[in-house]
Design a protein around this motif. Structure first.
Motif, mmCIF file in Angstrom:
data_model
loop_
_atom_site.group_PDB
_atom_site.id
_atom_site.type_symbol
_atom_site.label_atom_id
_atom_site.label_comp_id
_atom_site.label_asym_id
_atom_site.label_seq_id
_atom_site.Cartn_x
_atom_site.Cartn_y
_atom_site.Cartn_z
ATOM 1 N N ILE A 25 0.948 -1.210 0.101
ATOM 2 C CA ILE A 25 -0.034 0.037 0.194
ATOM 3 C C ILE A 25 0.999 1.229 -0.037
ATOM 4 C CG2 ILE A 25 -1.520 1.360 1.480
ATOM 5 C CD1 ILE A 25 -2.861 -1.638 2.304
ATOM 6 N N ILE A 26 2.052 1.284 0.718
ATOM 7 C CA ILE A 26 2.675 2.403 0.952
ATOM 8 C C ILE A 26 3.555 2.493 -0.292
ATOM 9 C CG2 ILE A 26 4.785 3.218 2.299
ATOM 10 C CD1 ILE A 26 3.581 2.011 4.708
ATOM 11 N N ALA A 27 4.190 1.405 -0.725
ATOM 12 C CA ALA A 27 4.906 1.444 -2.111
ATOM 13 C C ALA A 27 4.120 1.931 -3.085
ATOM 14 C CB ALA A 27 5.512 0.243 -2.420
ATOM 15 N N PHE A 28 2.904 1.701 -3.351
ATOM 16 C CA PHE A 28 2.158 2.074 -4.567
ATOM 17 C C PHE A 28 1.959 3.587 -4.187
ATOM 18 C CE2 PHE A 28 -1.815 3.320 -6.652
ATOM 19 C CZ PHE A 28 -1.758 2.538 -7.866
ATOM 20 N N ALA A 29 1.649 3.886 -2.878
ATOM 21 C CA ALA A 29 1.173 5.314 -2.813
ATOM 22 C C ALA A 29 2.312 6.348 -3.092
ATOM 23 C CB ALA A 29 0.503 5.704 -1.217
ATOM 24 N N ARG A 30 3.586 5.937 -2.688
ATOM 25 C CA ARG A 30 4.671 6.781 -2.873
ATOM 26 C C ARG A 30 5.101 6.913 -4.475
ATOM 27 N NH1 ARG A 30 8.403 3.335 1.032
ATOM 28 N NH2 ARG A 30 8.104 4.641 2.987
ATOM 29 N N ALA A 31 4.538 5.707 -5.137
ATOM 30 C CA ALA A 31 4.907 5.999 -6.662
ATOM 31 C C ALA A 31 3.756 6.736 -7.342
ATOM 32 C CB ALA A 31 4.997 4.661 -7.253
ATOM 33 N N TRP A 32 2.586 6.451 -6.908
ATOM 34 C CA TRP A 32 1.250 6.978 -7.619
ATOM 35 C C TRP A 32 0.329 7.934 -7.042
ATOM 36 C CZ3 TRP A 32 2.861 6.148 -12.255
ATOM 37 C CH2 TRP A 32 3.716 5.105 -12.496
ATOM 38 N N ASP A 33 0.146 7.713 -5.753
ATOM 39 C CA ASP A 33 -1.054 8.639 -4.896
ATOM 40 C C ASP A 33 -0.481 8.842 -3.602
ATOM 41 O OD1 ASP A 33 -3.263 9.653 -4.269
ATOM 42 O OD2 ASP A 33 -4.607 7.886 -4.466
ATOM 43 N N PRO A 34 0.779 9.872 -3.455
ATOM 44 C CA PRO A 34 1.302 10.211 -2.338
ATOM 45 C C PRO A 34 0.365 10.976 -1.518
ATOM 46 C CG PRO A 34 2.150 11.465 -3.969
ATOM 47 C CD PRO A 34 1.246 10.554 -4.730
ATOM 48 N N GLN A 35 -0.664 10.530 -1.119
ATOM 49 C CA GLN A 35 -1.609 11.244 0.182
ATOM 50 C C GLN A 35 -1.000 10.757 1.540
ATOM 51 O OE1 GLN A 35 -5.724 12.478 -1.155
ATOM 52 N NE2 GLN A 35 -5.343 10.829 -2.762
ATOM 53 N N ALA A 36 -1.336 11.538 2.517
ATOM 54 C CA ALA A 36 -0.855 11.032 3.969
ATOM 55 C C ALA A 36 -1.506 9.783 4.344
ATOM 56 C CB ALA A 36 -1.042 12.029 4.686
ATOM 57 N N PHE A 37 -2.754 9.587 3.933
ATOM 58 C CA PHE A 37 -3.441 8.436 4.458
ATOM 59 C C PHE A 37 -3.125 7.059 3.798
ATOM 60 C CE2 PHE A 37 -6.274 11.400 2.365
ATOM 61 C CZ PHE A 37 -6.494 10.697 1.287
ATOM 62 N N HIS A 38 -2.368 7.261 2.669
ATOM 63 C CA HIS A 38 -1.858 6.053 1.992
ATOM 64 C C HIS A 38 -0.597 5.857 2.214
ATOM 65 C CE1 HIS A 38 -5.637 6.485 -0.373
ATOM 66 N NE2 HIS A 38 -4.950 7.344 -1.380
ATOM 67 N N LEU A 39 0.143 6.674 2.875
ATOM 68 C CA LEU A 39 1.561 6.759 3.220
ATOM 69 C C LEU A 39 1.800 6.491 4.617
ATOM 70 C CD1 LEU A 39 2.728 9.749 1.064
ATOM 71 C CD2 LEU A 39 3.372 7.348 0.447
ATOM 72 N N ASP A 40 1.176 6.671 5.411
ATOM 73 C CA ASP A 40 1.389 6.617 7.203
ATOM 74 C C ASP A 40 0.286 6.404 7.860
ATOM 75 O OD1 ASP A 40 3.510 7.223 9.050
ATOM 76 O OD2 ASP A 40 1.899 8.718 9.522
ATOM 77 N N ALA A 41 0.598 5.315 8.699
ATOM 78 C CA ALA A 41 -0.645 4.857 9.670
ATOM 79 C C ALA A 41 -0.988 6.020 10.484
ATOM 80 C CB ALA A 41 -0.530 3.570 10.348
ATOM 81 N N ALA A 42 -0.181 6.746 11.053
ATOM 82 C CA ALA A 42 -0.252 7.762 11.801
ATOM 83 C C ALA A 42 -1.223 8.873 11.434
ATOM 84 C CB ALA A 42 0.924 8.223 12.710
#
Length: 158
Positions: A25-42
């Motif tokens: 989930i985090i890898a996809f978000a980093r590459a394609w959809d870098p919104q905070a709720f896709h990148l970090d649980a906190a």
């Protein structure tokens, strides 16, 4: 995928399932959809999601991969049986995309494609258009994703 004339409305194809891991989930978000709720649980915990969630586009990408793999399996079966394999053209697009519930780390979704309509191409007689309702459901049967896809499929009579 069969030739256009052989495809029946209502045909359902189980495309497979996919488990969404936190790392993916985090890898996809980093590459394609870098919104905070896709990148970090906190960061996700401070939103209405209450934690890390997969990008909706991640689910769409998984659906596309599983669909292509299902077509390849079907075509391989046709080749083994000595039958002709139809050409699959590009998709002119999709519509009615809905992300119905958040997908969280550890969730496994089952992907299904159901033929909902088909029509002859108005400009290319060798092709027909096949419309499918694509869905992804959790183990309890709750819809997480749905959309209507369209793809060009070769005609026998074109």
């Amino acid at each position: 995928m069969l030739f256009f004339e052989d495809i029946e409305i209502g045909t359902r194809t189980r495309l497979g399932s996919h488990r969404f891991s936190e790392a993916e989930i985090i890898a996809f978000a980093r590459a394609w959809d870098p919104q905070a709720f896709h990148l970090d649980a906190a960061a996700g915990a401070r939103t209405h999601f209450g934690g890390l969630v997969a990008s909706g586009w991640h689910g769409v990408a998984i659906a596309a991969r599983l669909r292509a793999q299902a077509w390849e399996r079907a075509h391989e079966g046709l080749r083994r049986a000595g039958k002709p394999v139809p050409r699959i053209g590009p998709s002119p697009g999709f519509k009615e995309l809905k992300w119905l519930r958040p997908v969280r780390p550890g969730d496994t979704l089952a992907f299904l494609s159901e033929v909902s309509a088909k029509k002859l191409s108005a400009t290319r007689p060798e092709w027909g258009l096949v419309f499918t309702r694509e869905t992804a459901t959790d183990p309890g049967g709750e819809l997480a994703l749905e959309f209507t896809n369209c793809v060009f499929v070769e005609r026998l009579e074109g």
